[in-house]
Design a protein around this motif. Structure first.
Motif, PDB file in Angstrom:
ATOM      1  N   ARG A 166      19.306   9.655 -10.915  1.00 20.57           N
ATOM      2  CA  ARG A 166      18.039   9.114 -11.415  1.00 20.57           C
ATOM      3  C   ARG A 166      18.237   7.675 -11.879  1.00 20.57           C
ATOM      4  N   THR A 212      20.980  17.535  -6.586  1.00 17.80           N
ATOM      5  CA  THR A 212      19.864  17.698  -7.515  1.00 17.80           C
ATOM      6  C   THR A 212      18.620  16.982  -6.994  1.00 17.80           C
ATOM      7  N   ASP A 225      15.143  18.527  -6.123  1.00 17.12           N
ATOM      8  CA  ASP A 225      13.950  17.996  -6.796  1.00 17.12           C
ATOM      9  C   ASP A 225      12.835  17.750  -5.782  1.00 17.12           C
ATOM     10  N   TRP A 275      12.146  23.072  -7.376  1.00 13.88           N
ATOM     11  CA  TRP A 275      12.973  24.105  -8.003  1.00 13.88           C
ATOM     12  C   TRP A 275      12.231  25.434  -8.127  1.00 13.88           C
TER      13      TRP A 275
END
Length: 191
Positions: free
Chosen positions: A35, A88, A92, A96
């Motif tokens: 991120r 992840t 995303d 999820w």
């Protein structure tokens, strides 16, 4: 060209070791899959900034989960940091709340990633986390992350030219260690 996998637990020194492996390169593409620092999480922002402070200014940075085109078109060594945040990000995007869809998205994206690593025209250093050395997560999404990252790490290790395990600030070279086979050979019964 070649792939080096650097793996280990959180805060073990993996990223610093990976950066050190490329320290003699004038130009490096730092492929950041996590991120952004400006997403409102101060602790995450500090992690990102500490990585930025360590890197030479000449290193370029690409922040994306879409790593395949970057790997295939690179003209300088690439440091991909890291597979855990990449996985992840892929989940995303898939969501999820639908783990079957997430698994399907991961199958496709992992195949693309592995193909891009094999085809990369430059040296690539890949950083990843080792998870699952402790308890089995109590949630389905936690188990999905742990299982899929373990599978991804094994697949990247299988194609890597070098594999380093960083634990407690120490580096172990696993390059010569045998690979675990995908399956056992058929058993024969002696009559």
């Amino acid at each position: 060209m070649s792939v080096t996998l650097v793996t280990g637990p959180v805060r073990s020194g993996k990223s610093r070791h990976a950066e050190q492996l490329l320290a003699d390169q004038a130009v490096v593409t730092y492929l950041a899959t996590g991120r952004r620092a400006d997403d409102g999480d101060p602790e995450w922002a500090e992690r990102v900034h500490s990585h930025r402070r360590r890197r030479p200014e000449a290193w370029g940075v690409v922040e994306t989960v879409d790593v395949e085109p970057v790997l295939r078109s690179a003209d300088a060594p690439v440091l991909l940091d890291c597979l855990g945040t990449w996985l992840t990000g892929v989940v995303d995007e898939a969501g999820w709340d639908d783990l079957d869809a997430a698994r399907a998205a991961l199958r496709e994206r992992v195949a693309g990633l592995l193909g891009a690593l094999r085809a990369a025209p430059v040296h690539v250093v890949v950083v990843t986390n080792e998870v699952g050395w402790s308890l089995v997560p109590t949630t389905a999404s936690g188990r999905l992350f742990q299982d899929e990252l373990g599978r991804l790490n094994a697949a990247v290790s299988g194609l890597a030219n070098r594999v380093h395990l960083v634990v407690a600030g120490r580096v172990l070279d696993l390059t010569a260690a045998p690979l675990v086979p995908d399956h056992l050979p058929p058993r024969t019964l002696d009559a």
